[in-house]
Design a protein around this motif. Structure first.
Motif, mmCIF file in Angstrom:
data_model
loop_
_atom_site.group_PDB
_atom_site.id
_atom_site.type_symbol
_atom_site.label_atom_id
_atom_site.label_comp_id
_atom_site.label_asym_id
_atom_site.label_seq_id
_atom_site.Cartn_x
_atom_site.Cartn_y
_atom_site.Cartn_z
ATOM 1 N N THR A 124 0.834 -1.200 0.000
ATOM 2 C CA THR A 124 0.000 0.000 0.000
ATOM 3 C C THR A 124 0.874 1.258 0.000
ATOM 4 N N LYS A 125 0.344 2.339 -0.561
ATOM 5 C CA LYS A 125 1.071 3.607 -0.577
ATOM 6 C C LYS A 125 1.262 4.144 0.837
ATOM 7 N N ARG A 126 0.298 3.874 1.698
ATOM 8 C CA ARG A 126 0.397 4.361 3.081
ATOM 9 C C ARG A 126 1.625 3.789 3.765
ATOM 10 N N PHE A 127 1.860 2.497 3.584
ATOM 11 C CA PHE A 127 3.036 1.856 4.180
ATOM 12 C C PHE A 127 4.307 2.386 3.530
ATOM 13 N N GLN A 128 4.314 2.446 2.212
ATOM 14 C CA GLN A 128 5.508 2.862 1.475
ATOM 15 C C GLN A 128 5.889 4.316 1.743
#
Length: 240
Positions: free
Chosen positions: A88-92
């Motif tokens: 996910t973009k949130r994690f990255q």
């Protein structure tokens, strides 16, 4: 378990192939993580054989399990607890995750999003309940106080410290490679129609949701009868 309630019960582990139950084991543990190794050890005692490869969900993705599977030369298609989050973009975009930092192998240091270096301070060996030893390396930054990104990186008033298991990171890297391969993707889809449908047949279609007996020996017999019945019905359906 509904709202984290503690209830009496057994953890049933089932291995399947082509929706036939090829092995099962009964455990008195609420989570799946500590059931994988005992499950395969029981299978070895009963049949004298282990599978060449295993596909399992994130509940089984621990360092201890990965290391055991590697020792037994079993190809592991096993997710870990952050496998889906990492995509996910949130994690990255989360600058607090050391997985998103740069590792300087020559100096054995981590470089955070604020371009600060976390240097190695000490190592520690932690033993699991089963006796497995996990070695962790701890790194700490000395300049968090002046870093403008500190509030996004840590809630601690002190400098940021991280603990890293090199072994676990290596296992995760292999797991990513296996799971994202063509065969890994195929097996991941197959797992959903393999063991999940078996539990669906037993619990949903046949209404077996509660053991009638107590104690692992008796429950093992009961689950054995259920497994035999399931396999016989599969054979009968194929012949109809």
């Amino acid at each position: 378990m509904k709202n984290g309630q503690l209830k009496p019960g057994y953890n049933v582990q089932v291995g399947t192939e082509n929706q036939f139950i090829v092995g099962f084991s009964i455990h008195q543990r609420p989570t799946d993580t500590r059931c994988l190794i005992p499950h395969f050890e029981q299978m070895w005692e009963r049949f004298g054989i282990l599978p060449q490869s295993v596909i399992a969900d994130a509940g089984y993705g621990s360092e201890e399990n990965y290391s055991w599977l590697a020792h037994e030369e079993i190809e592991a298609f096993v997710k870990f607890n952050t496998y889906y989050q990492e995509q996910t973009k949130r994690f990255q975009n989360d600058i607090s995750r050391f997985e998103n930092w740069i590792y300087d192998a020559e100096r054995d240091e981590y470089i955070c999003a604020g371009n600060q270096r976390l240097t190695f301070r000490y190592g520690r060996t932690v033993k699991t309940e089963a006796g497995y030893s996990s070695k962790k390396r701890y790194y700490q930054c000395d300049a968090c106080g002046t870093c403008p990104l500190k509030n996004q990186c840590t809630k601690s008033k002190n400098n940021r410290q991280i603990g890293v298991s090199v072994t676990l990171q290596e296992h995760k890297q292999r797991a990513r490679a296996n799971l994202t391969s063509k065969r890994g993707r195929k097996l991941s889809v197959q797992r959903m129609v393999e063991v999940e449908s078996v539990f669906g047949q037993i619990k949903g279609n046949r209404g077996f949701r509660r053991f009638l007996l107590r104690g692992i020996p008796k429950v093992t017999i009961e689950m054995g009868l259920v497994s035999v019945a399931h396999n016989l019905l599969k054979v009968a359906a194929s012949l109809a």
